[in-house]
Scaffold this motif. Structure first.
Motif, PDB file in Angstrom:
ATOM      1  N   TYR A  86       1.131  -1.268  -0.066  1.00  0.00           N
ATOM      2  CA  TYR A  86      -0.149  -0.006   0.126  1.00  0.00           C
ATOM      3  C   TYR A  86       0.679   1.701   0.389  1.00  0.00           C
ATOM      4  N   LEU A  87      -0.118   2.600   0.201  1.00  0.00           N
ATOM      5  CA  LEU A  87       1.173   3.749  -0.937  1.00  0.00           C
ATOM      6  C   LEU A  87       1.646   4.739   0.698  1.00  0.00           C
ATOM      7  N   TRP A  88       0.401   4.507   2.068  1.00  0.00           N
ATOM      8  CA  TRP A  88       0.595   5.036   2.715  1.00  0.00           C
ATOM      9  C   TRP A  88       1.265   4.961   3.733  1.00  0.00           C
ATOM     10  N   ASP A  89       2.223   5.412   4.321  1.00  0.00           N
ATOM     11  CA  ASP A  89       2.901   4.781   6.075  1.00  0.00           C
ATOM     12  C   ASP A  89       1.812   3.661   6.685  1.00  0.00           C
ATOM     13  N   GLU A  90       0.693   4.723   6.812  1.00  0.00           N
ATOM     14  CA  GLU A  90      -0.585   4.588   7.725  1.00  0.00           C
ATOM     15  C   GLU A  90      -1.268   2.775   7.312  1.00  0.00           C
ATOM     16  N   VAL A 344     -17.507  -0.500   0.997  1.00  0.00           N
ATOM     17  CA  VAL A 344     -16.288   0.748   0.867  1.00  0.00           C
ATOM     18  C   VAL A 344     -16.356   2.050   1.185  1.00  0.00           C
ATOM     19  N   CYS A 345     -15.462   2.349   1.716  1.00  0.00           N
ATOM     20  CA  CYS A 345     -15.273   3.892   2.182  1.00  0.00           C
ATOM     21  C   CYS A 345     -14.613   4.694   1.250  1.00  0.00           C
ATOM     22  N   LEU A 407      -7.905  11.757   5.243  1.00  0.00           N
ATOM     23  CA  LEU A 407      -8.291  10.539   4.488  1.00  0.00           C
ATOM     24  C   LEU A 407      -6.613   9.776   4.422  1.00  0.00           C
ATOM     25  N   ILE A 408      -6.897   8.861   4.288  1.00  0.00           N
ATOM     26  CA  ILE A 408      -5.803   8.043   3.570  1.00  0.00           C
ATOM     27  C   ILE A 408      -6.149   7.308   2.570  1.00  0.00           C
ATOM     28  N   ASP A 409      -5.945   8.128   1.477  1.00  0.00           N
ATOM     29  CA  ASP A 409      -6.370   7.676   0.340  1.00  0.00           C
ATOM     30  C   ASP A 409      -5.553   6.428  -0.528  1.00  0.00           C
ATOM     31  N   GLU A 410      -5.872   5.148  -0.744  1.00  0.00           N
ATOM     32  CA  GLU A 410      -5.467   3.797  -0.690  1.00  0.00           C
ATOM     33  C   GLU A 410      -6.388   3.664  -2.197  1.00  0.00           C
ATOM     34  N   HIS A 411      -6.641   4.163  -3.445  1.00  0.00           N
ATOM     35  CA  HIS A 411      -7.480   3.752  -3.888  1.00  0.00           C
ATOM     36  C   HIS A 411      -6.824   2.697  -5.309  1.00  0.00           C
ATOM     37  N   GLY A 412      -5.409   3.848  -5.030  1.00  0.00           N
ATOM     38  CA  GLY A 412      -4.282   3.213  -6.502  1.00  0.00           C
ATOM     39  C   GLY A 412      -3.952   2.169  -6.289  1.00  0.00           C
ATOM     40  N   ALA A 413      -4.036   1.883  -4.849  1.00  0.00           N
ATOM     41  CA  ALA A 413      -3.571   0.112  -4.550  1.00  0.00           C
ATOM     42  C   ALA A 413      -4.200  -0.455  -4.234  1.00  0.00           C
TER      43      ALA A 413
END
Ligand code: FAD
Ligand code: PYC
Length: 418
Positions: A86-90, A344-345, A407-413
């Motif tokens: 996943y992209l973001w650290d969180e 889905v969030c 928000l933690i946008d993980e649509h790409g991952a």
């Protein structure tokens, strides 16, 4: 001497006893009138939560209430892809914790969950796909997560059956590759956690639908069920696609949409694909199960609904994409198709959180990607419920992010078109 449940002799005995006199994997007790913690939902996440709660914390009596059968929801309906890229650290930290738990899970549960680290490819088909892949792969490596960027020739060497022709409608320009990713046996995960939780004294109660959440003022007092009222000081909801239905029972509104997500399997083939291949752009992913079936999945059906089916047009587009990637599969017959309901969030990340109602917790919003998180989700949610405070790994995934804007946008991952 006490007879060991799992000795080599009991295994040999079971092999010749025509499957009679086997120990039950978990008890089926009637619901008690009161528990200290009630977990709503007997999918992998609910069962993992129960297991880690019972193993790690002194919280008293625990029950898992499941309206159908253990693992009959998304846990038993998914395509079993496990990865942590996943992209973001969180998100990366949360999914990587889960991947590390997967790596020891069969031993931990003494149950073969058939976790197979055969590697996961996420294909890129456009220049922008490739920019995103390079960025995500770099971010992964900075977080200590294994990730490589592969060229079309590298991909072909790994997956000889794939079509890397430049003439394809969506040509393969490259991919990210996570070697430690892979697949697991979904129902074994539910059964393994159920058996281990049962051994720690958790009551697993199937055919017990929660029909209401009772509260006195701002505190939860228990759940109405199809088998009567069950009092509980803490109620932890892990109901995937039905999370907002249960939130509604408690007077809460969740930032979730429920959508069908479909999958299908083919007739069994000789081994042809020993890596997981995913393509977000063409809406398809495929792996081969140990039985030889191609396990294929699609993007979500765009409408909201609770029917575990999905529409034909999605499958048609999905199969067309898979055949373009793997022309050699064009004459393979499909055996079964099904749907699950995913929650889905808006940011394609989960909610693992306390709520404004004291003693009521939600673990939901995993959308199309929660199977991979099963052990990690249970691990952090058990901490949250036991301590009435999040674990550092799930603190960023609280409900408050929808009001704070963090928000933690993980649509790409997410790997699956939403
Ligand atoms: P579930 O297994 O759905 O468990 C929730 C349980 O709650 C259900 O058993 C349900 O019966 C029960 N319940 C609901 N309402 C009530 C009630 N009122 N009372 C009592 N019980 C109730 N994720 C990945 O990481 N990789 C993948 O490859 C992948 N592929 C997928 C493919 C498909 C087709 C689908 C549908 C999903 C896929 N997912 C994947 C997503 C993944 O399956 C889910 O995120 C994950 O399984 C959720 O686990 P869970 O335990 O929360 O949910
Ligand atoms: O999250 O990796 C994933 C996934 C694959 C298929 C469905 N979800």
């Amino acid at each position: 001497m006490k007879k060991s449940r799992y000795s080599i002799f009991s295994l040999a005995g079971n092999a010749v006893s025509a499957h009679r006199h086997w120990d039950v994997a978990w008890r089926s007790p009637p619901p008690a009138p009161e528990y200290d913690v009630v977990i709503v939902g007997g999918g992998g996440h609910g069962l993992a939560t129960a297991y880690y709660l019972a193993r790690e914390y002194d919280v008293g009596r625990i029950a898992v209430l499941e309206k159908g059968w253990i693992g009959g929801g998304n846990t038993g309906r998914n395509t079993t892809i496990v990865r942590s890229n996943y992209l973001w650290d969180e998100a990366a930290h949360l999914y990587e914790k889960s991947l590390q738990l997967w790596e020891g899970l069969s031993q931990e549960l003494n149950y073969n969950v058939m976790f197979s680290q055969r590697g996961v490819l996420n294909l890129g088909h456009t220049l922008q796909d490739m920019r995103d892949i390079v960025r995500r792969s770099s971010a992964n490596r900075l977080n200590g997560i294994d990730s490589e960027v592969l060229s079309p020739a590298d991909i072909k060497a790994l997956v000889p059956a794939i079509n890397i022709s430049a003439e394809a409608r969506y040509p393969v320009l490259g991919a990210s590759f996570q070697p430690r990713g892979g697949v697991a046996r979904h129902d074994a995960v539910a059964w393994g956690f159920a058996r281990a939780a049962d051994r720690h004294g958790v009551d697993i109660i199937e055919n017990c639908e929660v029909t209401g959440i009772r509260r006195e003022g701002d505190r939860v007092t228990g759940a109405d069920t199809s088998r009567g009222f069950i009092r509980a000081a803490k109620v932890a909801v892990v109901a995937a696609g039905h999370s907002s239905v249960i939130a509604d029972m408690a007077g809460l509104r969740m930032p979730l949409e429920s959508h069908p997500l479909q999958a299908l399997v083919s007739e069994p083939l000789k081994p042809v694909l020993d890596t997981v291949v995913m393509s977000n752009a063409v809406h398809g992913y495929v792996s081969q199960s140990d039985k030889g079936e191609l396990v294929i999945g699609a993007g979500i059906d765009a409408y909201n609904g609770y029917g575990q089916r999905g529409s034909f047009s999605i499958i048609e587009g999905n199969v067309a994409a898979i055949v373009e990637l793997f022309p050699v599969f064009s004459r393979v017959r499909m055996l079964r198709q099904w749907g699950g309901i995913v929650d889905v969030c808006p940011d394609a990340c989960p909610i693992i959180s306390k709520t404004p109602v004291k003693g009521l917790y939600f673990n939901c919003g995993w959308g199309t990607g929660g199977f991979k998180a099963t052990p990690g989700s249970g691990w952090v949610f058990a901490h949250t419920v036991a301590n009435d405070a999040p674990h550092p790994l799930n603190a960023p995934f609280a409900l408050e992010r929808f009001t704070s804007g963090a928000l933690i946008d993980e649509h790409g991952a997410a790997g699956v078109a939403h």
